[in-house]
Design a protein around this motif. Structure first.
Motif, PDB file in Angstrom:
ATOM      1  N   GLN A  64     -12.225  -2.597   8.222  1.00 18.14           N
ATOM      2  CA  GLN A  64     -10.826  -3.016   8.108  1.00 18.14           C
ATOM      3  C   GLN A  64     -10.639  -4.028   6.984  1.00 18.14           C
ATOM      4  O   GLN A  64      -9.599  -4.035   6.320  1.00 18.14           O
ATOM      5  CB  GLN A  64     -10.367  -3.625   9.437  1.00 18.14           C
ATOM      6  CG  GLN A  64      -8.873  -3.924   9.502  1.00 18.14           C
ATOM      7  CD  GLN A  64      -8.019  -2.677   9.449  1.00 18.14           C
ATOM      8  OE1 GLN A  64      -8.250  -1.722  10.183  1.00 18.14           O
ATOM      9  NE2 GLN A  64      -7.014  -2.678   8.577  1.00 18.14           N
TER      10      GLN A  64
ATOM     11  N   ASP B 228      -7.879  -3.545   4.084  1.00 23.42           N
ATOM     12  CA  ASP B 228      -6.822  -4.525   3.841  1.00 23.42           C
ATOM     13  C   ASP B 228      -6.822  -4.976   2.380  1.00 23.42           C
ATOM     14  O   ASP B 228      -5.762  -5.201   1.780  1.00 23.42           O
ATOM     15  CB  ASP B 228      -6.982  -5.728   4.762  1.00 23.42           C
ATOM     16  CG  ASP B 228      -6.710  -5.382   6.224  1.00 23.42           C
ATOM     17  OD1 ASP B 228      -6.078  -4.344   6.484  1.00 23.42           O
ATOM     18  OD2 ASP B 228      -7.136  -6.162   7.105  1.00 23.42           O
TER      19      ASP B 228
ATOM     20  N   THR C 196      -5.177  -2.211   0.317  1.00 23.87           N
ATOM     21  CA  THR C 196      -3.728  -2.219   0.514  1.00 23.87           C
ATOM     22  C   THR C 196      -3.096  -3.377  -0.244  1.00 23.87           C
ATOM     23  O   THR C 196      -2.088  -3.197  -0.946  1.00 23.87           O
ATOM     24  CB  THR C 196      -3.399  -2.322   2.009  1.00 23.87           C
ATOM     25  OG1 THR C 196      -3.977  -1.209   2.708  1.00 23.87           O
ATOM     26  CG2 THR C 196      -1.894  -2.315   2.234  1.00 23.87           C
TER      27      THR C 196
ATOM     28  N   GLN D 182      -5.953   9.411   3.395  1.00 19.05           N
ATOM     29  CA  GLN D 182      -4.656   8.737   3.331  1.00 19.05           C
ATOM     30  C   GLN D 182      -3.859   9.202   2.113  1.00 19.05           C
ATOM     31  O   GLN D 182      -2.636   9.379   2.186  1.00 19.05           O
ATOM     32  CB  GLN D 182      -4.864   7.224   3.283  1.00 19.05           C
ATOM     33  CG  GLN D 182      -3.602   6.406   3.453  1.00 19.05           C
ATOM     34  CD  GLN D 182      -3.261   6.130   4.907  1.00 19.05           C
ATOM     35  OE1 GLN D 182      -3.522   6.959   5.774  1.00 19.05           O
ATOM     36  NE2 GLN D 182      -2.698   4.972   5.181  1.00 19.05           N
TER      37      GLN D 182
ATOM     38  N   TYR E 156       7.349   6.761   7.171  1.00 12.66           N
ATOM     39  CA  TYR E 156       5.901   6.886   7.125  1.00 12.66           C
ATOM     40  C   TYR E 156       5.296   6.336   5.837  1.00 12.66           C
ATOM     41  O   TYR E 156       4.208   5.749   5.872  1.00 12.66           O
ATOM     42  CB  TYR E 156       5.504   8.346   7.341  1.00 12.66           C
ATOM     43  CG  TYR E 156       5.796   8.813   8.752  1.00 12.66           C
ATOM     44  CD1 TYR E 156       5.065   8.335   9.835  1.00 12.66           C
ATOM     45  CD2 TYR E 156       6.825   9.725   9.001  1.00 12.66           C
ATOM     46  CE1 TYR E 156       5.331   8.750  11.123  1.00 12.66           C
ATOM     47  CE2 TYR E 156       7.106  10.155  10.292  1.00 12.66           C
ATOM     48  CZ  TYR E 156       6.357   9.662  11.356  1.00 12.66           C
ATOM     49  OH  TYR E 156       6.632  10.062  12.634  1.00 12.66           O
TER      50      TYR E 156
ATOM     51  N   ARG F 171       5.095   2.693   6.348  1.00 14.08           N
ATOM     52  CA  ARG F 171       3.978   2.300   7.211  1.00 14.08           C
ATOM     53  C   ARG F 171       2.653   2.353   6.454  1.00 14.08           C
ATOM     54  O   ARG F 171       1.767   1.501   6.650  1.00 14.08           O
ATOM     55  CB  ARG F 171       3.961   3.197   8.451  1.00 14.08           C
ATOM     56  CG  ARG F 171       5.157   2.934   9.356  1.00 14.08           C
ATOM     57  CD  ARG F 171       5.366   4.004  10.407  1.00 14.08           C
ATOM     58  NE  ARG F 171       4.312   4.020  11.422  1.00 14.08           N
ATOM     59  CZ  ARG F 171       4.357   4.769  12.522  1.00 14.08           C
ATOM     60  NH1 ARG F 171       5.416   5.556  12.742  1.00 14.08           N
ATOM     61  NH2 ARG F 171       3.383   4.730  13.398  1.00 14.08           N
TER      62      ARG F 171
ATOM     63  N   ASN G 160       2.247  -0.634   4.384  1.00 13.69           N
ATOM     64  CA  ASN G 160       1.881  -1.787   5.218  1.00 13.69           C
ATOM     65  C   ASN G 160       0.438  -1.726   5.715  1.00 13.69           C
ATOM     66  O   ASN G 160      -0.002  -2.623   6.437  1.00 13.69           O
ATOM     67  CB  ASN G 160       2.822  -1.885   6.417  1.00 13.69           C
ATOM     68  CG  ASN G 160       4.205  -2.364   6.021  1.00 13.69           C
ATOM     69  OD1 ASN G 160       4.362  -3.108   5.050  1.00 13.69           O
ATOM     70  ND2 ASN G 160       5.216  -1.934   6.769  1.00 13.69           N
TER      71      ASN G 160
ATOM     72  N   GLU H 288      -1.024   0.867   7.546  1.00 15.84           N
ATOM     73  CA  GLU H 288      -1.306   1.675   8.728  1.00 15.84           C
ATOM     74  C   GLU H 288      -2.115   2.915   8.358  1.00 15.84           C
ATOM     75  O   GLU H 288      -1.895   3.529   7.312  1.00 15.84           O
ATOM     76  CB  GLU H 288      -0.008   2.089   9.422  1.00 15.84           C
ATOM     77  CG  GLU H 288       0.731   0.939  10.075  1.00 15.84           C
ATOM     78  CD  GLU H 288       1.901   1.417  10.918  1.00 15.84           C
ATOM     79  OE1 GLU H 288       1.831   2.541  11.456  1.00 15.84           O
ATOM     80  OE2 GLU H 288       2.887   0.657  11.045  1.00 15.84           O
TER      81      GLU H 288
ATOM     82  N   SER I 291      -3.365   6.810   8.853  1.00 12.26           N
ATOM     83  CA  SER I 291      -2.878   8.104   9.337  1.00 12.26           C
ATOM     84  C   SER I 291      -4.063   9.014   9.613  1.00 12.26           C
ATOM     85  O   SER I 291      -5.203   8.701   9.264  1.00 12.26           O
ATOM     86  CB  SER I 291      -1.962   8.751   8.290  1.00 12.26           C
ATOM     87  OG  SER I 291      -2.702   9.088   7.123  1.00 12.26           O
TER      88      SER I 291
ATOM     89  N   SER J  13      -2.334   5.434  13.492  1.00 10.20           N
ATOM     90  CA  SER J  13      -1.068   5.137  14.159  1.00 10.20           C
ATOM     91  C   SER J  13      -0.119   6.330  14.133  1.00 10.20           C
ATOM     92  O   SER J  13       0.814   6.394  14.926  1.00 10.20           O
ATOM     93  CB  SER J  13      -0.395   3.924  13.512  1.00 10.20           C
ATOM     94  OG  SER J  13      -0.029   4.207  12.178  1.00 10.20           O
TER      95      SER J  13
ATOM     96  N   ASP K 117       3.597  10.204  16.411  1.00 11.79           N
ATOM     97  CA  ASP K 117       2.938   8.916  16.571  1.00 11.79           C
ATOM     98  C   ASP K 117       1.791   9.016  17.567  1.00 11.79           C
ATOM     99  O   ASP K 117       1.784   9.879  18.453  1.00 11.79           O
ATOM    100  CB  ASP K 117       3.934   7.864  17.047  1.00 11.79           C
ATOM    101  CG  ASP K 117       4.904   7.453  15.952  1.00 11.79           C
ATOM    102  OD1 ASP K 117       4.609   7.744  14.772  1.00 11.79           O
ATOM    103  OD2 ASP K 117       5.949   6.864  16.269  1.00 11.79           O
TER     104      ASP K 117
END
Length: 397
Positions: A37, A41, A44, A90, A109, A112, A115, A117, A119, A163, A185
């Motif tokens: 993670q 992050d 992103t 992604q 989407y 998201r 942000n 998230e 998929s 998510s 979702d």
């Protein structure tokens, strides 16, 4: 087709290569046990997804070549495929939404994704694998533009942590046709997500199963028109296939460099092993494979973005060449290092992770079938163009 990175793209490549270098080397050598993670992050925050999300939906309007430069830089330094496979998955979702999503779907989407998230894309069924036309995941129409989704999927990247999910299914009573794509979702009623799979390698890429028990949907859950999803799906996954090939080529680059240095230091029969022709062959074969995989991937990207008729075929070729390069290269590296390579550590971890390329994005057999099918269609098209029907002679009025 681009043959060199622009100054801006080179800066992007360098910036994302630096992110790859931040990973913990001990975790890389022994196999990371959970989704990274922290690196996700960082990617992103560095704007990886903004590159390919349109300006109207929060992105910065750059193109897929800029994203490719970022992926290449990351692939050259990260040393493990798991995070790269997550990034590629992604990116496929971004492409799916950009090409086929409604404005409301894009706003929700893509926002998201920006942000951070995760998929997931659920394609393979437990009983039919990646034979999409034979899927037993059914979409049953109901009253007032509603649907019910039933069936199961397996080996889904991010299934335990995603998510939202793109599911490949088929309209009921449509035989092998009627392929459809739906978005839902992870907390949708009727959706059950299984435990994380136990795998040989790529332990930082969580995969798992999903089951759909009459999941209630409405028309807004459909990505594109119901029954018209197969052609769209091919376009979506083709991008991932060429990126698998490119990532595989760059993943092995630092391993090859280290093997070159090792071969100059390691001596047998009073000479460095790099002076032996069979060692030279191992190293040159890996180099030939990496260069082949890189350039067919660049060509595939150009064809896909320009709408060339042979794009899907070249994307499959890219995936195959990359997979062969990284798997065979990992095996040769283990042999080159001898007993040191067989001991638990960097080489064994790399080999276990590399083997994932045998199946990720489709097996070798599936891709060879796709390539042959494309060859047959292109051949028929060229024959038709070379022998057009004789035009009818107009009779006098």
């Amino acid at each position: 087709m681009q043959l060199n990175w622009t100054a801006e793209q080179q800066q992007t490549r360098t910036a994302f290569a630096a992110i790859g270098k931040m990973a913990d080397p001990d975790e890389l050598h022994l196999g990371r046990r959970a989704f990274d993670q922290r690196t996700w992050d960082r990617l992103t925050a560095a704007g990886l997804w903004r590159m390919i999300v349109p300006r109207d939906f929060g992105g910065d309007g750059r193109d897929w070549w800029g994203f490719t430069a970022a992926l290449e830089g990351l692939s050259a330094t990260l040393r493990t495929p798991g995070m790269l496979l997550s990034v590629i998955a992604q990116a496929g979702m971004v492409r799916a939404l950009d090409l086929y999503g409604s404005d409301s779907q894009k706003r929700e989407y893509l926002g998201r994704i920006l942000n951070g998230e995760l998929s997931a894309t659920a394609i393979a069924d437990p009983d039919t694998g990646t034979d999409v036309r034979a899927t037993s995941s059914l979409l049953t129409p109901g009253p007032n533009e509603t649907f019910r989704l039933s069936g199961a999927k397996y080996n889904i990247a991010h299934a335990p942590v995603a998510s939202f999910i793109l599911v490949v299914c088929k309209l009921s009573d449509h035989g092998r046709e009627g392929i459809s794509l739906v978005l839902l979702d992870a907390d949708s009623p009727g959706l059950t997500i299984g435990a994380q799979d136990r795998k040989l390698g790529n332990l930082d890429l969580p995969t798992g199963q999903m089951r759909f028990d009459d999941v209630p949907l409405h028309y807004g859950h459909l990505l594109g028109e119901p029954g018209a999803g197969l052609r769209n799906l091919v376009n979506i996954v083709s991008m991932g296939r060429l990126y698998y090939g490119l990532a595989a080529a760059w993943l092995i680059e630092p391993m090859l460099s280290e093997a070159f240095d090792f071969s100059k230091k390691r001596t047998t029969f009073d000479v460095p092993i790099i002076e032996h022709q069979y060692i030279q062959k191992k190293l040159t074969d890996i180099r030939i494979g990496t260069e082949s995989a890189k350039w067919v991937s660049y060509g595939a990207l150009h064809q896909l973005l320009s709408g060339a008729p042979e794009a899907a075929m070249t994307c499959s070729i890219s995936k195959l060449v990359g997979a062969e390069t990284i798997v065979e290269g990992a095996m040769e590296l283990m042999k080159l290092y001898g007993s040191k390579g067989y001991h638990e550590g960097q080489i064994t971890t790399f080999l276990r992770d590399a083997l994932a390329f045998c199946s990720v994005g489709g097996t070798e057999e599936m891709h060879r079938r796709n390539i042959f099918g494309q060859m047959a269609r292109l051949h028929a098209k060229s024959k038709k163009a070379a022998n057009p029907a004789t035009p009818k002679t107009l009779e006098p009025a």
